[in-house]
Design a protein around this motif. Structure first.
Motif, PDB file in Angstrom:
ATOM      1  N   LEU A 111     -17.511 -31.216 -33.793  1.00 23.23           N
ATOM      2  CA  LEU A 111     -18.140 -30.457 -32.773  1.00 23.23           C
ATOM      3  C   LEU A 111     -16.935 -30.106 -31.670  1.00 23.23           C
ATOM      4  CD1 LEU A 111     -21.351 -32.717 -31.757  1.00 23.23           C
ATOM      5  CD2 LEU A 111     -21.157 -30.189 -32.819  1.00 23.23           C
ATOM      6  N   PRO A 112     -17.049 -28.830 -31.156  1.00 23.29           N
ATOM      7  CA  PRO A 112     -16.110 -28.391 -30.133  1.00 23.29           C
ATOM      8  C   PRO A 112     -16.120 -29.188 -28.916  1.00 23.29           C
ATOM      9  CG  PRO A 112     -17.132 -26.678 -31.125  1.00 23.29           C
ATOM     10  CD  PRO A 112     -17.957 -27.830 -31.567  1.00 23.29           C
ATOM     11  N   ARG A 113     -15.048 -29.467 -28.080  1.00 22.83           N
ATOM     12  CA  ARG A 113     -15.190 -30.321 -26.996  1.00 22.83           C
ATOM     13  C   ARG A 113     -15.547 -29.350 -25.675  1.00 22.83           C
ATOM     14  NH1 ARG A 113     -11.601 -34.861 -26.323  1.00 22.83           N
ATOM     15  NH2 ARG A 113     -12.771 -34.939 -24.432  1.00 22.83           N
TER      16      ARG A 113
ATOM     17  N   MET B  80     -20.283 -19.060 -19.432  1.00 23.95           N
ATOM     18  CA  MET B  80     -20.912 -20.442 -19.506  1.00 23.95           C
ATOM     19  C   MET B  80     -20.007 -21.404 -20.306  1.00 23.95           C
ATOM     20  SD  MET B  80     -24.286 -21.871 -21.178  1.00 23.95           S
ATOM     21  CE  MET B  80     -25.443 -20.945 -19.934  1.00 23.95           C
ATOM     22  N   LYS B  81     -19.655 -22.399 -19.461  1.00 24.35           N
ATOM     23  CA  LYS B  81     -18.940 -23.622 -20.292  1.00 24.35           C
ATOM     24  C   LYS B  81     -19.821 -24.587 -20.471  1.00 24.35           C
ATOM     25  CE  LYS B  81     -14.316 -22.110 -19.260  1.00 24.35           C
ATOM     26  NZ  LYS B  81     -13.009 -22.460 -18.466  1.00 24.35           N
ATOM     27  N   LEU B  82     -19.766 -25.353 -21.532  1.00 23.37           N
ATOM     28  CA  LEU B  82     -20.619 -26.654 -21.920  1.00 23.37           C
ATOM     29  C   LEU B  82     -19.236 -27.416 -22.415  1.00 23.37           C
ATOM     30  CD1 LEU B  82     -23.530 -24.908 -23.676  1.00 23.37           C
ATOM     31  CD2 LEU B  82     -23.782 -26.276 -21.401  1.00 23.37           C
ATOM     32  N   PHE B  83     -19.239 -28.667 -21.510  1.00 20.75           N
ATOM     33  CA  PHE B  83     -18.426 -29.871 -22.195  1.00 20.75           C
ATOM     34  C   PHE B  83     -19.071 -31.085 -22.870  1.00 20.75           C
ATOM     35  CE2 PHE B  83     -16.544 -27.605 -18.730  1.00 20.75           C
ATOM     36  CZ  PHE B  83     -15.128 -27.226 -19.153  1.00 20.75           C
ATOM     37  N   LEU B  84     -18.322 -31.340 -24.043  1.00 23.25           N
ATOM     38  CA  LEU B  84     -19.050 -32.574 -24.799  1.00 23.25           C
ATOM     39  C   LEU B  84     -18.461 -33.779 -24.096  1.00 23.25           C
ATOM     40  CD1 LEU B  84     -20.436 -33.274 -27.411  1.00 23.25           C
ATOM     41  CD2 LEU B  84     -18.359 -33.242 -28.565  1.00 23.25           C
TER      42      LEU B  84
ATOM     43  N   TYR C  95     -23.836 -32.340 -24.412  1.00 22.42           N
ATOM     44  CA  TYR C  95     -23.105 -31.077 -23.672  1.00 22.42           C
ATOM     45  C   TYR C  95     -23.451 -31.039 -22.349  1.00 22.42           C
ATOM     46  CZ  TYR C  95     -20.780 -29.591 -28.084  1.00 22.42           C
ATOM     47  OH  TYR C  95     -19.718 -29.397 -28.940  1.00 22.42           O
ATOM     48  N   ARG C  96     -22.692 -30.991 -21.539  1.00 17.18           N
ATOM     49  CA  ARG C  96     -23.225 -30.511 -19.919  1.00 17.18           C
ATOM     50  C   ARG C  96     -22.442 -29.455 -19.562  1.00 17.18           C
ATOM     51  NH1 ARG C  96     -22.750 -35.037 -15.192  1.00 17.18           N
ATOM     52  NH2 ARG C  96     -24.340 -34.562 -13.910  1.00 17.18           N
ATOM     53  N   SER C  97     -23.138 -28.585 -18.733  1.00 15.21           N
ATOM     54  CA  SER C  97     -22.749 -27.549 -18.160  1.00 15.21           C
ATOM     55  C   SER C  97     -21.613 -27.754 -16.997  1.00 15.21           C
ATOM     56  CB  SER C  97     -23.765 -26.621 -17.501  1.00 15.21           C
ATOM     57  OG  SER C  97     -24.608 -27.492 -16.366  1.00 15.21           O
ATOM     58  N   THR C  98     -20.783 -26.799 -16.820  1.00 11.81           N
ATOM     59  CA  THR C  98     -19.766 -26.787 -15.829  1.00 11.81           C
ATOM     60  C   THR C  98     -20.383 -27.156 -14.376  1.00 11.81           C
ATOM     61  OG1 THR C  98     -18.428 -25.413 -16.720  1.00 11.81           O
ATOM     62  CG2 THR C  98     -17.756 -25.807 -14.639  1.00 11.81           C
ATOM     63  N   CYS C  99     -21.623 -26.551 -14.072  1.00 15.22           N
ATOM     64  CA  CYS C  99     -22.216 -27.008 -13.029  1.00 15.22           C
ATOM     65  C   CYS C  99     -23.140 -28.025 -12.749  1.00 15.22           C
ATOM     66  CB  CYS C  99     -23.145 -25.679 -12.618  1.00 15.22           C
ATOM     67  SG  CYS C  99     -24.594 -25.568 -13.778  1.00 15.22           S
ATOM     68  N   LYS C 100     -23.154 -28.903 -13.759  1.00 10.44           N
ATOM     69  CA  LYS C 100     -23.530 -30.204 -13.904  1.00 10.44           C
ATOM     70  C   LYS C 100     -25.247 -30.166 -13.866  1.00 10.44           C
ATOM     71  CE  LYS C 100     -19.497 -32.820 -12.784  1.00 10.44           C
ATOM     72  NZ  LYS C 100     -18.842 -33.650 -11.937  1.00 10.44           N
TER      73      LYS C 100
ATOM     74  N   SER D 182     -25.900 -24.446 -32.262  1.00 10.87           N
ATOM     75  CA  SER D 182     -25.168 -23.600 -33.402  1.00 10.87           C
ATOM     76  C   SER D 182     -24.097 -24.338 -33.487  1.00 10.87           C
ATOM     77  CB  SER D 182     -24.817 -22.367 -32.618  1.00 10.87           C
ATOM     78  OG  SER D 182     -23.866 -21.510 -33.482  1.00 10.87           O
ATOM     79  N   ALA D 183     -23.289 -25.049 -32.892  1.00 11.43           N
ATOM     80  CA  ALA D 183     -22.354 -26.023 -32.864  1.00 11.43           C
ATOM     81  C   ALA D 183     -22.846 -27.173 -33.944  1.00 11.43           C
ATOM     82  CB  ALA D 183     -21.739 -26.618 -31.498  1.00 11.43           C
ATOM     83  N   VAL D 184     -23.912 -27.810 -33.711  1.00 11.15           N
ATOM     84  CA  VAL D 184     -24.565 -28.827 -34.154  1.00 11.15           C
ATOM     85  C   VAL D 184     -24.561 -28.292 -35.776  1.00 11.15           C
ATOM     86  CG1 VAL D 184     -26.456 -30.416 -34.583  1.00 11.15           C
ATOM     87  CG2 VAL D 184     -25.275 -30.086 -32.162  1.00 11.15           C
ATOM     88  N   LEU D 185     -25.016 -27.221 -35.921  1.00  8.98           N
ATOM     89  CA  LEU D 185     -25.401 -26.625 -37.521  1.00  8.98           C
ATOM     90  C   LEU D 185     -23.876 -26.249 -38.194  1.00  8.98           C
ATOM     91  CD1 LEU D 185     -28.148 -24.247 -36.788  1.00  8.98           C
ATOM     92  CD2 LEU D 185     -28.267 -26.420 -37.836  1.00  8.98           C
ATOM     93  N   GLY D 186     -22.860 -26.604 -37.338  1.00  7.69           N
ATOM     94  CA  GLY D 186     -21.740 -26.260 -38.126  1.00  7.69           C
ATOM     95  C   GLY D 186     -20.841 -25.296 -37.920  1.00  7.69           C
ATOM     96  N   ASP D 187     -21.313 -24.204 -37.065  1.00 10.89           N
ATOM     97  CA  ASP D 187     -20.645 -22.977 -36.833  1.00 10.89           C
ATOM     98  C   ASP D 187     -21.041 -22.469 -35.269  1.00 10.89           C
ATOM     99  OD1 ASP D 187     -19.385 -20.465 -36.937  1.00 10.89           O
ATOM    100  OD2 ASP D 187     -20.366 -19.807 -38.834  1.00 10.89           O
ATOM    101  N   PRO D 188     -19.985 -22.832 -34.504  1.00  8.61           N
ATOM    102  CA  PRO D 188     -20.081 -22.578 -33.076  1.00  8.61           C
ATOM    103  C   PRO D 188     -20.179 -20.947 -33.009  1.00  8.61           C
ATOM    104  CG  PRO D 188     -18.636 -24.286 -33.539  1.00  8.61           C
ATOM    105  CD  PRO D 188     -18.877 -23.837 -34.671  1.00  8.61           C
ATOM    106  N   SER D 189     -19.450 -20.222 -33.828  1.00  5.78           N
ATOM    107  CA  SER D 189     -19.239 -18.617 -33.668  1.00  5.78           C
ATOM    108  C   SER D 189     -20.623 -18.034 -34.070  1.00  5.78           C
ATOM    109  CB  SER D 189     -18.291 -18.273 -34.654  1.00  5.78           C
ATOM    110  OG  SER D 189     -18.539 -18.458 -35.950  1.00  5.78           O
TER     111      SER D 189
END
Length: 241
Positions: free
Chosen positions: A111-113, A120-124, A144-149, A220-227
């Motif tokens: 999973l991408p960090r 939008m940015k989401l951090f793991l 996953y948490r958004s930048t704005c929290k 999408s990330a959990v399914l194996g393809d964030p793109s």
């Protein structure tokens, strides 16, 4: 062997060919759902996530700096094991740390960090003290948490949304021929309890729109393809009503 084809130890009968598909599939390696990029047998109903088709023999993970995860084709021992990232059962390919006993699904391990589409940015995080937008609980699985929290979603909850919405994919009516849009999980009814009853309609709408986009990225990330989400494969998850 042709370009885009591989030989894989789990399916020695035929070569597997890379393809991109816009409907969910079940990976025959880790036994989890996937979307987007995969390796498929042209003769058999056999599919593998990219991470399962091209695994590393061993990996490390920043959440577990003292662990060394080894790739295994099946979970070790006779006791049912679960993934430390999503809390779901492990029944196929897995990364296992022998010293700590931790397990990670291949897609969870990769999973991408950071998920970033430019707006939008989401951090793991391994653990988040804030409540999950779906279940309302704190802690639990990776999140996953958004930048704005202002937005947080457990990886476990993302998978549960998939199970609830895609149960018919393998066990019910319709099968694989149905369009993806009819199986996309909806957040309708899942966000109201965590917005606050006195929020203005415009604020709630804005939060829902952000939450909907966040869920698209996470699933999408959990399914194996964030793109996949960036390519527009997964449509809107928020009801327009």
């Amino acid at each position: 062997m042709k370009y885009g084809e591989i030989a894989h130890f789990s399916h020695p009968q035929h070569t597997l060919r890379f393809e991109y598909i816009e409907v969910p599939f079940k990976c025959d390696g880790c036994k989890e759902v996937g979307i987007g990029s995969r390796y498929k047998c042209s003769y058999c109903d056999f599919d593998l996530h990219m991470h399962c088709a091209l695994p590393s023999s061993s990996i490390s993970h920043p959440f577990y700096p003292k662990c060394s995860f080894q790739f295994l084709t099946r979970p070790p021992g006779d006791v049912q094991r679960y993934c430390n990232a999503c809390e779901k059962d492990v029944s196929g390919f897995v990364y296992h740390c022998n010293s700590c006993g931790f397990d990670l699904h291949p897609c969870c391990a990769k999973l991408p960090r950071v998920l970033d589409d430019g707006d939008m940015k989401l951090f793991l995080y391994r653990k988040v003290s804030a409540s999950c937008h779906r279940c309302g609980r704190k802690g639990r699985s990776w999140s996953y948490r958004s930048t704005c929290k202002n937005y947080n979603l457990h990886v476990a909850c993302a998978k549960e949304m998939l199970v609830e919405s895609w149960h018919e994919l393998y066990f019910g009516r319709g099968g694989r021929g149905r369009k993806l849009e009819t199986r996309i999980p909806s957040l309708k009814g899942t966000l109201g309890n965590h917005h606050g009853s006195r929020s203005s309609k415009s604020k709630v709408k804005k939060c829902c729109e952000m939450a909907g986009m966040a869920v698209q990225f996470i699933i999408s990330a959990v399914l194996g393809d964030p793109s996949a989400i960036i390519a527009g494969v997964i449509g809107s998850m928020i009801s327009k009503a």
